[in-house]
Enzyme design. Sequence first.
Site, PDB file in Angstrom:
ATOM      1  N   GLY A   1       0.768  -1.187  -0.002  1.00 20.32           N
ATOM      2  CA  GLY A   1       0.017  -0.001   0.071  1.00 20.32           C
ATOM      3  C   GLY A   1       0.605   1.145   0.009  1.00 20.32           C
ATOM      4  N   ALA A   2       0.587   2.185  -0.986  1.00 22.53           N
ATOM      5  CA  ALA A   2       1.371   3.383  -1.158  1.00 22.53           C
ATOM      6  C   ALA A   2       0.567   4.549  -0.884  1.00 22.53           C
ATOM      7  CB  ALA A   2       2.007   3.434  -2.378  1.00 22.53           C
ATOM      8  N   GLY A   3      -0.258   4.755   0.153  1.00 20.76           N
ATOM      9  CA  GLY A   3      -0.881   5.769   0.600  1.00 20.76           C
ATOM     10  C   GLY A   3      -0.469   6.500   1.355  1.00 20.76           C
ATOM     11  N   THR A   4      -1.227   7.190   2.383  1.00 17.59           N
ATOM     12  CA  THR A   4      -0.647   8.249   3.540  1.00 17.59           C
ATOM     13  C   THR A   4       0.018   7.616   4.521  1.00 17.59           C
ATOM     14  OG1 THR A   4      -2.848   9.155   3.189  1.00 17.59           O
ATOM     15  CG2 THR A   4      -1.800   9.860   5.381  1.00 17.59           C
ATOM     16  N   GLY A   5      -0.120   6.271   4.658  1.00 18.84           N
ATOM     17  CA  GLY A   5       0.658   5.443   5.607  1.00 18.84           C
ATOM     18  C   GLY A   5       2.049   4.667   5.091  1.00 18.84           C
TER      19      GLY A   5
ATOM     20  N   CYS B   1     -15.257   7.500   9.091  1.00 15.39           N
ATOM     21  CA  CYS B   1     -14.149   8.658   8.783  1.00 15.39           C
ATOM     22  C   CYS B   1     -15.269   9.852   8.312  1.00 15.39           C
ATOM     23  CB  CYS B   1     -13.520   8.266   7.555  1.00 15.39           C
ATOM     24  SG  CYS B   1     -12.588   9.499   6.972  1.00 15.39           S
TER      25      CYS B   1
ATOM     26  N   GLY C   1      -4.542  11.306   9.468  1.00 17.46           N
ATOM     27  CA  GLY C   1      -3.109  11.474   8.987  1.00 17.46           C
ATOM     28  C   GLY C   1      -2.027  11.400   9.895  1.00 17.46           C
TER      29      GLY C   1
ATOM     30  N   CYS D   1      -6.148  17.693  12.905  1.00 21.51           N
ATOM     31  CA  CYS D   1      -6.863  17.620  11.692  1.00 21.51           C
ATOM     32  C   CYS D   1      -7.305  19.036  11.344  1.00 21.51           C
ATOM     33  CB  CYS D   1      -8.009  16.734  11.823  1.00 21.51           C
ATOM     34  SG  CYS D   1      -7.732  15.102  11.596  1.00 21.51           S
TER      35      CYS D   1
ATOM     36  N   LYS E   1      -5.336  24.518   4.973  1.00 16.11           N
ATOM     37  CA  LYS E   1      -5.340  23.153   4.468  1.00 16.11           C
ATOM     38  C   LYS E   1      -4.903  23.235   3.034  1.00 16.11           C
ATOM     39  CE  LYS E   1      -7.757  19.076   4.204  1.00 16.11           C
ATOM     40  NZ  LYS E   1      -8.578  18.237   5.047  1.00 16.11           N
TER      41      LYS E   1
HETATM   42  C1  LIG Z   1     -12.347  11.801   1.528  1.00 15.47           C
HETATM   43  C2  LIG Z   1     -11.050  11.637   2.551  1.00 15.47           C
HETATM   44  C3  LIG Z   1     -10.574  12.847   3.136  1.00 15.47           C
HETATM   45  C4  LIG Z   1      -9.753  12.535   4.252  1.00 15.47           C
HETATM   46  N1  LIG Z   1      -9.093  13.784   4.583  1.00 15.47           N
HETATM   47  C5  LIG Z   1      -8.372  13.683   5.927  1.00 15.47           C
HETATM   48  C6  LIG Z   1      -7.763  15.037   6.310  1.00 15.47           C
HETATM   49  O1  LIG Z   1      -7.905  15.886   5.906  1.00 15.47           O
HETATM   50  N2  LIG Z   1      -6.764  14.764   7.484  1.00 15.47           N
HETATM   51  C7  LIG Z   1      -6.550  13.583   8.112  1.00 15.47           C
HETATM   52  O2  LIG Z   1      -5.735  13.366   9.043  1.00 15.47           O
HETATM   53  N3  LIG Z   1      -7.062  12.489   7.435  1.00 15.47           N
HETATM   54  C8  LIG Z   1      -7.991  12.491   6.238  1.00 15.47           C
HETATM   55  N4  LIG Z   1      -8.655  11.348   5.936  1.00 15.47           N
HETATM   56  C9  LIG Z   1      -8.404  10.078   6.704  1.00 15.47           C
HETATM   57  C10 LIG Z   1      -7.014   9.174   6.398  1.00 15.47           C
HETATM   58  O3  LIG Z   1      -5.949  10.104   6.615  1.00 15.47           O
HETATM   59  C11 LIG Z   1      -6.999   8.803   4.820  1.00 15.47           C
HETATM   60  O4  LIG Z   1      -7.882   7.835   4.424  1.00 15.47           O
HETATM   61  C12 LIG Z   1      -5.657   8.179   4.531  1.00 15.47           C
HETATM   62  O5  LIG Z   1      -5.492   8.093   3.152  1.00 15.47           O
HETATM   63  C13 LIG Z   1      -5.374   6.764   5.010  1.00 15.47           C
HETATM   64  O6  LIG Z   1      -4.288   6.575   4.707  1.00 15.47           O
HETATM   65  P1  LIG Z   1      -3.811   4.833   4.693  1.00 15.47           P
HETATM   66  O7  LIG Z   1      -2.358   4.926   4.394  1.00 15.47           O
HETATM   67  O8  LIG Z   1      -4.217   4.075   5.618  1.00 15.47           O
HETATM   68  O9  LIG Z   1      -4.784   4.208   3.214  1.00 15.47           O
HETATM   69  P2  LIG Z   1      -4.746   4.921   1.772  1.00 15.47           P
HETATM   70  O10 LIG Z   1      -4.190   6.141   1.929  1.00 15.47           O
HETATM   71  O11 LIG Z   1      -6.170   4.615   1.222  1.00 15.47           O
HETATM   72  O12 LIG Z   1      -3.759   4.078   0.881  1.00 15.47           O
HETATM   73  C14 LIG Z   1      -3.822   2.719   1.037  1.00 15.47           C
HETATM   74  C15 LIG Z   1      -3.292   2.151  -0.291  1.00 15.47           C
HETATM   75  O13 LIG Z   1      -3.013   0.863  -0.688  1.00 15.47           O
HETATM   76  C16 LIG Z   1      -3.450   0.246  -1.622  1.00 15.47           C
HETATM   77  N5  LIG Z   1      -3.914  -1.013  -1.861  1.00 15.47           N
HETATM   78  C17 LIG Z   1      -5.166  -1.528  -1.131  1.00 15.47           C
HETATM   79  N6  LIG Z   1      -5.158  -2.759  -1.301  1.00 15.47           N
HETATM   80  C18 LIG Z   1      -4.155  -3.217  -2.029  1.00 15.47           C
HETATM   81  C19 LIG Z   1      -3.954  -4.506  -2.327  1.00 15.47           C
HETATM   82  N7  LIG Z   1      -4.539  -5.498  -2.508  1.00 15.47           N
HETATM   83  N8  LIG Z   1      -2.648  -4.769  -3.186  1.00 15.47           N
HETATM   84  C20 LIG Z   1      -1.915  -3.500  -3.463  1.00 15.47           C
HETATM   85  N9  LIG Z   1      -2.131  -2.285  -2.814  1.00 15.47           N
HETATM   86  C21 LIG Z   1      -3.329  -2.135  -2.249  1.00 15.47           C
HETATM   87  C22 LIG Z   1      -4.528   1.437  -2.110  1.00 15.47           C
HETATM   88  O14 LIG Z   1      -4.505   1.402  -3.795  1.00 15.47           O
HETATM   89  C23 LIG Z   1      -3.968   2.606  -1.610  1.00 15.47           C
HETATM   90  O15 LIG Z   1      -3.171   3.304  -2.635  1.00 15.47           O
HETATM   91  C24 LIG Z   1      -9.444  11.254   4.862  1.00 15.47           C
HETATM   92  C25 LIG Z   1     -10.103  10.275   4.531  1.00 15.47           C
HETATM   93  C26 LIG Z   1     -11.109  10.437   3.122  1.00 15.47           C
HETATM   94  C27 LIG Z   1     -11.750   9.229   2.787  1.00 15.47           C
END
Ligand SMILES: Cc1cc2nc3c(=O)[nH]c(=O)nc-3n(C[C@H](O)[C@H](O)[C@H](O)COP(=O)(O)OP(=O)(O)OC[C@H]3O[C@@H](n4cnc5c(N)ncnc54)[C@H](O)[C@@H]3O)c2cc1C
Length: 425
Positions: A8-12, A161, A322, A355, A390
Amino acid sequence: MAHIVVLGAGTGGMPAAYELRAKLGAEHKITVINERDYFQFVPSNPWLAVGWRDRSDITFDIKPYLQRKGIDFIGQRCDNIDADANTLTLDNGDSISYDYLVIATGPRLAFEEVEGSGPDGGHTQSICSVDHAETAWGAYQKLLEKGSGHIVVGAVPFASCFGPAYEFAFIVDTDLRKRKMRDKYHMTFVTSEPYIGHLGLGGVGDSKGMLESEMRNHHMKWITNAKTHKVEEGKMFIDQMDENGEVAKSHEVDFDFAMMLPAFKGVDAVSNVDGLCNPRGFVMVDDYQRNPKHPNIYSAGVCIAIPPVEATPVATGAPKTGYMIESMVTAIVHNIAHSLKGEEPEKVGTWNAICLADFGDTGAAFVALPQIPPRNVAWFKKGKWVHMAKIAFEKYFIRKMKKGSSEPIYEKYVLKMLGINRLKG
Ligand SMILES: Cc1cc2nc3c(=O)[nH]c(=O)nc-3n(C[C@H](O)[C@H](O)[C@H](O)COP(=O)(O)OP(=O)(O)OC[C@H]3O[C@@H](n4cnc5c(N)ncnc54)[C@H](O)[C@@H]3O)c2cc1C
């Protein structure tokens, strides 16, 4: 040499890869696997859904940035994790072995839990991914062409959320005011929270009073304790529950545009692993972000299991925000470094939350230290400065994810001065 795979290459996941690279010697290999080859800055999706951003503003190709730091990248979905054999199977059939696995797969959006919801074959919009936000922008433009109507925004049962739902409601309100069309639309906020401003957190400071007042000032009605159970084209079916969890009133709400945040679950590849997850597919972790059954698997972000802050008449989950996620990541990186030296893990993330919720031309900021009550610090403040902050944060975080410094030195010291740290102790 150890191979550490970040799934997973998101916020985490992105900060995890960069911090691991900075902390561990070059002899260790780090690979990031993500189902898409681009990074998306999820917090900007509400702006995309009203046309204030486009896809290119908030996404970028992952590979060149990771490669520059000596991190391998595979743009494939992981379909299976064999936790006993330390092996992942990808959707192209490749197998990848790991010594340590960091799961940061975010949520699976469980639209199927409310019949007729969701943008793929359903009747409600979502802002949870950049694709969904683009689809929502298309639907919003049709609503504008119509010239009048009823807008419903909110969150269904098991959503965890809530902040983005409030943000989106106020951003739509601002956008309509800017277009001098706000008087043509009615707005209703429909949420599984027991009260406005609960946020899945039992409230933060005076979030209840301030958000209720803000909604009254912006002519938004609301339905709380809302068990949304079915959506048809233009109609939402909601049971409003009383505090004993009994149906107090049933509503059939007509709408021309609806954005409802879905229930979250764990993604399939993760939730299918025996002994890894709770019944909703979230990874169980100990204080050190480590899975008790598979101690070489760590996890951070929306995909981890956190109990709800309190029982609510309609199920709500605790959000993972985040900065809280980055604190989990920092603990993981230190603990993997300890483990590589044959030591026991010892670092614990603070799970502090800072936040910024944008309301279009103003906004609300909250600080909750720690995020889960009881807290040492809790405040919730409104102001135009939050809107500006923001925007600045969006630019800052995207730059930080391209540059590859997960916690730049100035961020570390500014937050330290405010008493906000990533690690306990
Ligand atoms: C609309 C929205 C707005 C938000 N705004 C804020 C904010 O302003 N401030 C704040 O603190 N938090 C916010 N959040 C909450 C949180 O910070 C975010 O959801 C954040 O992106 C979560 O990070 P994560 O790494 O857990 O997941 P994600 O960022 O969703 O990353 C997960 C990654 O894993 C990948 N993945 C999933 N399954 C697989 C698989 N089987 N194989 C390979 N890759 C896979 C996905 O494609 C994705 O790239 C928000 C959430 C949402 C939904």
